[in-house]
Design an enzyme around this catalytic site. Structure first.
Site, short mmCIF file in Angstrom:
data_model
loop_
_atom_site.label_atom_id
_atom_site.label_comp_id
_atom_site.label_asym_id
_atom_site.label_seq_id
_atom_site.Cartn_x
_atom_site.Cartn_y
_atom_site.Cartn_z
N LEU A 110 -28.19 62.35 33.05
CA LEU A 110 -29.00 63.13 32.52
C LEU A 110 -28.21 64.81 32.05
O LEU A 110 -28.17 65.45 32.67
CB LEU A 110 -30.05 62.93 32.01
CG LEU A 110 -31.07 62.00 33.04
CD1 LEU A 110 -32.29 61.93 33.11
CD2 LEU A 110 -30.75 60.84 32.02
N ASP A 157 -45.63 63.48 41.12
CA ASP A 157 -45.72 64.54 41.01
C ASP A 157 -44.74 65.33 39.83
O ASP A 157 -44.10 65.97 40.25
CB ASP A 157 -43.87 64.94 42.26
CG ASP A 157 -44.24 65.73 42.63
OD1 ASP A 157 -44.75 67.06 42.88
OD2 ASP A 157 -42.70 66.08 43.00
#
Length: 284
Positions: A88, A190
């Site tokens: 990404l 998380d």
């Protein structure tokens, strides 16, 4: 990295591989081929099953329409687990869009109406049982908070007096959650400031999930521990999917949980923060 190890990756024409800093669980690398780039995670001396939960989380994100890395390949090389993801490209973006993305994630209901996940959470310092249950208290308090408390005590990071304080806070947590209508929805698990990014096209993406179907307030609480989320994020989230009244008190439970995770993993550095979190739960 060892050249013979690299040759066993299921991709061809690798021209470069370089380490990426920032994570504390995996060894991470950028892999460049003649056609594209990849993101490689390696967990030395672990079987390929180490990544099962993360893969399932990324797949669940994709099914829910949440922008996140896509799984390219996984396996085991010379006793080391690996996970290969698409790369990404970093950019800049809007915290409002990030808030809307997290709200969209949380609107994804559990497919069986229960709390849990198909795989346990397996980290390098602790494992949590994610077996499906009708009770959020069972999953969050019994299997996560209680396990953390026991492990922290066994490591000598708590005294019996600390555990007594925890037991008092636990009573408040259970009594409060018994009155709250928790719903099993897809959460990141998380969601600190290092686990989102903005892409080159300006869109928001979530990375490194520890996914499960749980009370979304856990994610929301975790975002407040170390910062990285602006008022625009919280405003956009609340507009898209408002939290139930009384959430401010319940967020303290998830801050406590996340700080206990860090005491277990990093030691006494976070001891004072956990003590303050316990006191806050007792006095809120």
């Amino acid at each position: 990295m060892d050249k013979n190890w690299i040759k066993k990756l299921p991709i061809d024409q690798i021209t470069d591989i370089s380490p990426i800093q920032g994570g504390d669980v995996n060894d991470a690398y950028q892999v460049v081929t003649t056609k594209q780039r990849y993101f490689l995670l390696v967990q030395p001396n672990h079987p390929k099953s180490f990544y099962e939960s993360e893969i399932a989380g990324l797949n669940a994100f994709e099914e829910a329409g949440i922008k996140a890395p896509r799984v390219i390949a996984t396996g085991e090389i010379n006793g080391d687990a690996f996970l290969l993801l698409n790369f990404l490209e970093k950019g800049s973006g809007s915290q409002r869009e990030l808030g809307q993305l997290v709200a969209k994630l949380h609107k994804t209901p559990s497919p069986n109406g229960q709390f849990g996940f198909d795989y346990p959470y397996s980290g390098t310092s602790i494992t949590f049982d994610n077996s499906y249950t009708d009770s959020w208290i069972d999953l969050f308090v019994n299997r996560r908070l209680d396990k953390l408390a026991q492990v922290i005590l066994e490591k000598g990071l708590w005294t019996e007096q600390d555990r007594t304080l925890y037991k008092k806070a636990r009573e408040i947590i259970v009594a409060t959650l018994e009155k709250h209508d928790s719903k099993p929805e897809l959460i990141h698990g998380d969601l600190w400031g290092g686990n989102y990014m903005f892409l080159s096209d300006g869109s928001a993406a979530l990375i490194d999930p520890a996914a499960l179907y749980g009370d979304r307030e856990l994610d929301f609480g975790v975002t407040t521990v170390f910062g990285g989320f602006s008022s625009d994020f919280y405003e956009a989230y609340q507009e898209a999917y408002p939290l139930a009244p009384g959430y401010q008190k319940r967020l303290e439970f998830y801050r406590l949980y996340y700080l206990m995770v860090h005491v277990n993993k990093f030691g006494a550095l976070y001891a004072n923060s956990v003590q303050n979190a316990l006191e806050t739960v007792l006095n809120t």
